[in-house]
Scaffold this motif. Sequence first.
Motif, PDB file in Angstrom:
ATOM      1  N   GLY A  43      30.439 -38.437 -18.461  1.00  0.00           N
ATOM      2  CA  GLY A  43      31.416 -38.524 -17.382  1.00  0.00           C
ATOM      3  C   GLY A  43      30.910 -39.401 -16.258  1.00  0.00           C
ATOM      4  N   PRO A  76      30.585 -32.966 -14.200  1.00  0.00           N
ATOM      5  CA  PRO A  76      31.919 -32.936 -14.807  1.00  0.00           C
ATOM      6  C   PRO A  76      32.985 -32.477 -13.814  1.00  0.00           C
ATOM      7  N   ALA A 111      34.437 -35.999 -23.259  1.00  0.00           N
ATOM      8  CA  ALA A 111      33.419 -34.944 -23.160  1.00  0.00           C
ATOM      9  C   ALA A 111      33.852 -33.659 -23.834  1.00  0.00           C
ATOM     10  N   SER A 156      25.299 -34.277 -16.451  1.00  0.00           N
ATOM     11  CA  SER A 156      26.735 -34.410 -16.243  1.00  0.00           C
ATOM     12  C   SER A 156      27.135 -33.830 -14.892  1.00  0.00           C
ATOM     13  N   PHE A 163      34.359 -27.749 -19.244  1.00  0.00           N
ATOM     14  CA  PHE A 163      33.476 -28.877 -19.543  1.00  0.00           C
ATOM     15  C   PHE A 163      32.033 -28.421 -19.767  1.00  0.00           C
TER      16      PHE A 163
END
Length: 274
Positions: free
Chosen positions: A114, A181, A163, A179, A215
């Motif tokens: 991301g 996210p 993702a 990440s 996520f």
Amino acid sequence: MTYRKFWQPLTARYDEGEAKAITRMVAEVRFGLSHADVLAGRMETVSEQELKPLQERLLAGEPVQYVLGQAQFFGRWFHVEPGVLIPRSETEELCQHILEDARINPCASILDIGTGSGCIAITLAAELPQASIMAWDISEKALAIAHRNAQQVHEVSFRLVDALCPPMGDSDYWDIIVSNPPYVCEEEKDQMEPHVLEHEPHEALFVPDDDPLLFYRSIGHYSLHALKPGGRLFFELNARYAQETATLLRGMGFQSVDIIKDQYGKDRFIKTCK
């Protein structure tokens, strides 16, 4: 246009201190005028025709970073525009934690999931020139912006990847996965600044109220498969769900799940290992 004539109308949207700070940023980034220059009246050397369109965009609520097309992150300037999140200071802290960990293995293979503007991946690549860095994003526009930023600083490999549907072929491949996210619940919208809500990409911000860890669950499952033994996973968090995220990762089998506070004392990051 004088300094006062530029910042004073902005108080319709911002408090006086922020209006002045935004004005100084415009003067420095767009016109190369220092704070001392501004105080000495040198903004008057810039024509109103140049300043007025910028002021109008700011009055419409557009973030100053989009107006200028630039945001500073970890001491570097990154191109930003609608379609990618504006880098935040908290994410700079996330990079610092990763760098402290990665210096044990400066040749680490690192994946940023991301990536948005590419600020995390590019910062890590610049600070760890021997590392191998890849970055994923679901947005082709974001990847184009990130690629542009990477060319100015350091080469990073980019891939168009969702993702929530990551490829599972990279078994025991990565030393570090990081990440930041989407983690803001829809119900939190009324607590957000209007310029964020109205201009920054919602797909990079929001998750469903009934599944705030969406996520983290997907990236966690991928990381268990793709991290090398002893590899580390770093997340930026919604402080409201820090404990739930830690419990989720422990339940998956991750070891040493540590919640780390940010500079404001909020539970903002998690570091764990496979």
